[in-house]
Scaffold this motif. Structure first.
Motif, PDB file in Angstrom:
ATOM      1  N   GLY A 109       0.802  -1.216   0.000  1.00 22.49           N
ATOM      2  CA  GLY A 109       0.000   0.000   0.000  1.00 22.49           C
ATOM      3  C   GLY A 109       0.833   1.262   0.000  1.00 22.49           C
ATOM      4  O   GLY A 109       0.302   2.363   0.152  1.00 22.49           O
ATOM      5  N   GLY A 110       2.146   1.133  -0.188  1.00 16.15           N
ATOM      6  CA  GLY A 110       3.029   2.298  -0.191  1.00 16.15           C
ATOM      7  C   GLY A 110       3.485   2.687  -1.578  1.00 16.15           C
ATOM      8  O   GLY A 110       2.935   2.231  -2.586  1.00 16.15           O
ATOM      9  N   ILE A 111       4.490   3.527  -1.629  1.00 14.28           N
ATOM     10  CA  ILE A 111       5.065   3.991  -2.899  1.00 14.28           C
ATOM     11  C   ILE A 111       6.521   4.346  -2.628  1.00 14.28           C
ATOM     12  O   ILE A 111       6.860   4.718  -1.497  1.00 14.28           O
ATOM     13  N   ASP A 112       7.369   4.215  -3.634  1.00 15.93           N
ATOM     14  CA  ASP A 112       8.777   4.580  -3.467  1.00 15.93           C
ATOM     15  C   ASP A 112       9.196   5.471  -4.621  1.00 15.93           C
ATOM     16  O   ASP A 112       9.377   4.994  -5.743  1.00 15.93           O
ATOM     17  N   LEU A 113       9.341   6.761  -4.354  1.00 15.59           N
ATOM     18  CA  LEU A 113       9.753   7.710  -5.381  1.00 15.59           C
ATOM     19  C   LEU A 113      11.260   7.941  -5.384  1.00 15.59           C
ATOM     20  O   LEU A 113      11.756   8.733  -6.175  1.00 15.59           O
ATOM     21  N   SER A 114      11.976   7.294  -4.481  1.00 11.89           N
ATOM     22  CA  SER A 114      13.399   7.584  -4.322  1.00 11.89           C
ATOM     23  C   SER A 114      14.303   6.617  -5.082  1.00 11.89           C
ATOM     24  O   SER A 114      15.520   6.815  -5.111  1.00 11.89           O
ATOM     25  N   SER A 115      13.754   5.572  -5.672  1.00 13.54           N
ATOM     26  CA  SER A 115      14.590   4.497  -6.212  1.00 13.54           C
ATOM     27  C   SER A 115      15.538   4.975  -7.321  1.00 13.54           C
ATOM     28  O   SER A 115      16.686   4.536  -7.378  1.00 13.54           O
TER      29      SER A 115
END
Length: 342
Positions: free
Chosen positions: A81-87
Motif C-alpha cells: 500500500g506504499g510507494i517509493d519515489l526515491s529508487s
C-alpha cells in the motif's frame, strides 16, 4: 428448479463457475497485441520486421532488465500500500559511490587513489550498503513516524540526488576495473534481473514474508490484529527496495563504464509504470512479480517500438507519461469493478 436445470444443460456454460482472467494473463495478452501492432506498423512504415531482429530485441531486453530490477522492489512496496519515489535517485547515488571504489590505479584522477584495483566484492558491498541504508531510512520514517510514503520517499529522492551531485562535485566517475565492468557486460544484467525476479516471486508466493506483505496491503489494521509486526515488516520491504535500487545503479554504471550524478532520473516512474501495467494495484494487496516482469517487457516493447518507428524523443516522453496515467486509470477502474461485484 428452473435455474438448476439451466445450470446443468449440456452445451451451456455454467456461469456460477466463471472467473475473471488473472491480471498476469491480461497483461500477457496485451503484450502480444502490442507486439503485433508494432510488427504490422514496421512492415507498413519501415518495410521490415520489428520482432524478428535479434539485435533490437537484445537491446530492448537489456534496457528492461536494469529498470526491471528496481521494479521488483517497487512492486513489493506497492503491494503493502506504499510507494517509493526515491529508487531512481538512490540508484544514481549508489552508482557514484560504488564506482569510486572500483577504479583502476592507472587512472590519474581516481576519487580515492589509495583505494584502487580493489576486488569487485568491495565496491559491490559498499554500493549495496548505501542502498540498504537509504531504504532503511525510508522504512523507519514511514513505519514509526507515520509519514506518508509519498512524502518520505520524495524527501529521500531529493536528498539522494543531492548526495550524488555532492559526492564528486558533479564530476563523472569512470575507469572501473574489468571485474566490476563485467557486472554490466553481455547478458549479465538480464541474468541478474531474472535471478532477482525468481527469488522474490518465490518469497512473495510461498513464504511468510509474502503473506505478511499482502496482508498489510489488503488491510493494515487487520494484519496488526492478527499478530503481524507491521512496522518491522514495512522497514524490511523498503530496505529491500533500496537494496535493489542500488543493485540496478551498480549494473548501469558497470554497463556504461561510468557513473554520473544524473543517472537514474525518471527510473522510479518507469518502475512504478511497469508494476502497474503488470497488474499491481496502487491500492495495495494485489499484484505479483510475474505480472511486473510482463509489465516490464510491455514497457520495453513500447519504447523500443517507437524508437523503431523513428518517433522523436520528446514524443516518446509524452507517450510514456500517457502510459503511466493510463495504467493508473486502469487500476482505478479495476478497483471499482471489483467493488461493484461484491
Amino acid at each position: 428448479m428452473a435455474n438448476q436445470a439451466q445450470a446443468i444443460t449440456p452445451g451451456k456454460p455454467d456461469e456460477t463457475h466463471k472467473r475473471p482472467r488473472s491480471h498476469e494473463l491480461n497483461a500477457l495478452l496485451g503484450l502480444v497485441g502490442i507486439a503485433l501492432i508494432f510488427e504490422i506498423l514496421g512492415w507498413m512504415l519501415q518495410g521490415q520486421s520489428f520482432l524478428f531482429n535479434p539485435q533490437r530485441l537484445s537491446i530492448m531486453i537489456l534496457q528492461v532488465a536494469v529498470i526491471g530490477i528496481i521494479a521488483i522492489g517497487v512492486t513489493q512496496v506497492i503491494i503493502t500500500g506504499g510507494i517509493d519515489l526515491s529508487s531512481g535517485s538512490v540508484a544514481g547515488a549508489t552508482a557514484m559511490v560504488a564506482m569510486s571504489f572500483a577504479q583502476v590505479s592507472t587512472y590519474p584522477r581516481a576519487v580515492y587513489p589509495e583505494w584502487t584495483d580493489l576486488p569487485v566484492i568491495i565496491p559491490l558491498l559498499i554500493g549495496l550498503s548505501c542502498g540498504l541504508i537509504a531504504g532503511l531510512i525510508n522504512g523507519l520514517l514511514i513505519a514509526f513516524t507515520r509519514i506518508p510514503p509519498f512524502i518520505a520517499t520524495l524527501g529521500m529522492m531529493v536528498t539522494a540526488r543531492g548526495v550524488a551531485k555532492w559526492y564528486t562535485k558533479g564530476q563523472p566517475v569512470s575507469f572501473p576495473t574489468d571485474s566490476f565492468a563485467s557486472l554490466g557486460q553481455g547478458m549479465t544484467p538480464v541474468i541478474i534481473f531474472l535471478a532477482v525476479a525468481a527469488l522474490f516471486h518465490i518469497a512473495l508466493k510461498y513464504t511468510v514474508y509474502g503473506k505478511h506483505t499482502y496482508a498489510i496491503g489488503s488491510n493494515e489494521q487487520a494484519a496488526r490484529m492478527s499478530g503481524i509486526n507491521v512496522e518491522r515488516h514495512l522497514v524490511l520491504v523498503y530496505a529491500i527496495a533500496g537494496l535493489l535500487a542500488a543493485l540496478a545503479g551498480i549494473v548501469v554504471a558497470a554497463r556504461g563504464l561510468t557513473a554520473q550524478a544524473g543517472m537514474g532520473i525518471m527510473y522510479e516512474l518507469d518502475a512504478i509504470a511497469m508494476a502497474v501495467i503488470g497488474g499491481v494495484s496502487l491500492s495495495g494487496g494485489r499484484g505479483s512479480i510475474v505480472g511486473t516482469l510482463i509489465g516490464a517487457v510491455i514497457f520495453g516493447v513500447i519504447i523500443s517500438g517507437f524508437t523503431f518507428l523513428r518517433l522523436d524523443a520528446y514524443y516518446q516522453e509524452m507517450i510514456k507519461g500517457a502510459i503511466i496515467v493510463a495504467a493508473v486509470v486502469a487500476d482505478v477502474y479495476r478497483q471499482r469493478m471489483r467493488a461493484a461485484s461484491r
